[in-house]
Scaffold this motif. Structure first.
Motif, PDB file in Angstrom:
ATOM      1  N   LEU A  35       0.838  -1.209   0.000  1.00 59.28           N
ATOM      2  CA  LEU A  35       0.000   0.000   0.000  1.00 59.28           C
ATOM      3  C   LEU A  35       0.867   1.251   0.000  1.00 59.28           C
ATOM      4  O   LEU A  35       0.469   2.297  -0.507  1.00 59.28           O
ATOM      5  CB  LEU A  35      -0.919   0.004   1.228  1.00 59.28           C
ATOM      6  N   CYS A  41      -4.803   0.670  -5.062  1.00 65.08           N
ATOM      7  CA  CYS A  41      -4.844  -0.113  -3.840  1.00 65.08           C
ATOM      8  C   CYS A  41      -6.020  -1.073  -3.830  1.00 65.08           C
ATOM      9  O   CYS A  41      -6.618  -1.323  -2.810  1.00 65.08           O
ATOM     10  CB  CYS A  41      -4.881   0.812  -2.625  1.00 65.08           C
ATOM     11  N   CYS A  80     -10.963   0.114  -2.212  1.00 63.02           N
ATOM     12  CA  CYS A  80      -9.659   0.780  -2.230  1.00 63.02           C
ATOM     13  C   CYS A  80      -9.127   0.914  -0.808  1.00 63.02           C
ATOM     14  O   CYS A  80      -9.795   1.469   0.058  1.00 63.02           O
ATOM     15  CB  CYS A  80      -9.826   2.149  -2.874  1.00 63.02           C
ATOM     16  N   TYR A  81      -7.947   0.385  -0.573  1.00 62.22           N
ATOM     17  CA  TYR A  81      -7.337   0.468   0.752  1.00 62.22           C
ATOM     18  C   TYR A  81      -6.117   1.383   0.743  1.00 62.22           C
ATOM     19  O   TYR A  81      -5.437   1.524  -0.285  1.00 62.22           O
ATOM     20  CB  TYR A  81      -6.905  -0.920   1.230  1.00 62.22           C
TER      21      TYR A  81
ATOM     22  N   SER B 100       2.934   5.517   4.584  1.00 65.86           N
ATOM     23  CA  SER B 100       2.523   5.786   3.212  1.00 65.86           C
ATOM     24  C   SER B 100       3.048   7.138   2.761  1.00 65.86           C
ATOM     25  O   SER B 100       2.985   8.117   3.491  1.00 65.86           O
ATOM     26  CB  SER B 100       1.008   5.774   3.121  1.00 65.86           C
ATOM     27  N   ILE B 102       1.851   8.420   0.126  1.00 69.15           N
ATOM     28  CA  ILE B 102       0.640   8.979  -0.464  1.00 69.15           C
ATOM     29  C   ILE B 102      -0.374   9.226   0.652  1.00 69.15           C
ATOM     30  O   ILE B 102      -0.376   8.522   1.662  1.00 69.15           O
ATOM     31  CB  ILE B 102       0.035   7.995  -1.481  1.00 69.15           C
ATOM     32  N   CYS B 105      -6.773   7.330   0.873  1.00 69.84           N
ATOM     33  CA  CYS B 105      -7.703   7.332  -0.244  1.00 69.84           C
ATOM     34  C   CYS B 105      -9.097   7.744   0.225  1.00 69.84           C
ATOM     35  O   CYS B 105      -9.334   7.879   1.400  1.00 69.84           O
ATOM     36  CB  CYS B 105      -7.771   5.952  -0.897  1.00 69.84           C
TER      37      CYS B 105
END
Lengths: 105, 105
Positions: A35, A41, A80-81, B100, B102, B105
């Motif tokens: 991830l 994801c 989506c993770y 992460s 990013i 989400c």
DNA sequence: ATCGTTCATCGTAAATATACGATAGGTTAA
DNA sequence: TTAACCTATCGTATATTTACGATGAACGAT
């Protein structure tokens, strides 16, 4: 194991142990790393990168979500993770309290 | 669980998961905190501060020692345990790789 | 509406973890 | 040596985790 004694500890100790339990399987460590490196994801992508059945991966994702280390949101037919940085950092900081001020015996 | 698939992951992922497993019980978190705050580190002192039988505490100590989070040395009729800072810090640093880049989400 | 896709959940079998009493092993003191 | 003490290990019962196939639920496309 007869009766669990886990409830007889402090909330903080129970919480940290619970987060550690979520991290206590290589598949879940791998999932977090995946991830961390993918923009996408979807569950399917994760399943493709693990030597486990889809049902098993779904179970691992559920465990990571249970303790708040990842978030998941439904996106059409897919899910989506992503990593929840806040809680991961919180866990890392909690580990600081375990360092010994004294040297080894 | 039928057959374990844990061996099909990288050594680093297996190691980090194993350390996390050692941290995955509130009694073991508590033990590390006790060792961090006491100059004395006899097993008896630890047992007195936990709601568990001596045999159970000994088992928890063994698990922490197995992954190198604590060291134990025999001191006369007693055994003295202490935190192994090096490995604890190593584990904390490994968690950094799971953040992460990013956003969520 | 039906089909194919994607993912979660159910049911289940086997492995592992948890907890304790009993006991063994080792050490100091008397 | 004997006694008292401290800790580790053994044996065992029960709880939890792991893993998978099968099924179900939700969605988009035809």
């Amino acid at each position: 194991m007869a009766v669990s004694k886990k409830t007889e500890f402090t909330q903080e100790d129970i919480w940290l142990a619970d987060v550690a339990k979520a991290l206590s399987h290589p598949a879940r460590i791998r999932i977090l790393k995946i991830l961390n490196n993918m923009s996408s994801c979807m569950v399917g992508n994760i399943v493709d990168q693990l030597p486990l059945a889809q049902a098993t991966v779904s179970q691992h994702l559920k465990e990571l979500k249970r303790v708040g280390l990842i978030n998941g949101e439904i996106d059409g037919p897919k899910t989506c993770y992503c990593v929840n940085n806040k809680n991961l950092i919180k866990a890392k900081n909690a580990l600081d309290k375990l360092y010994s001020k004294i040297g080894c015996c």
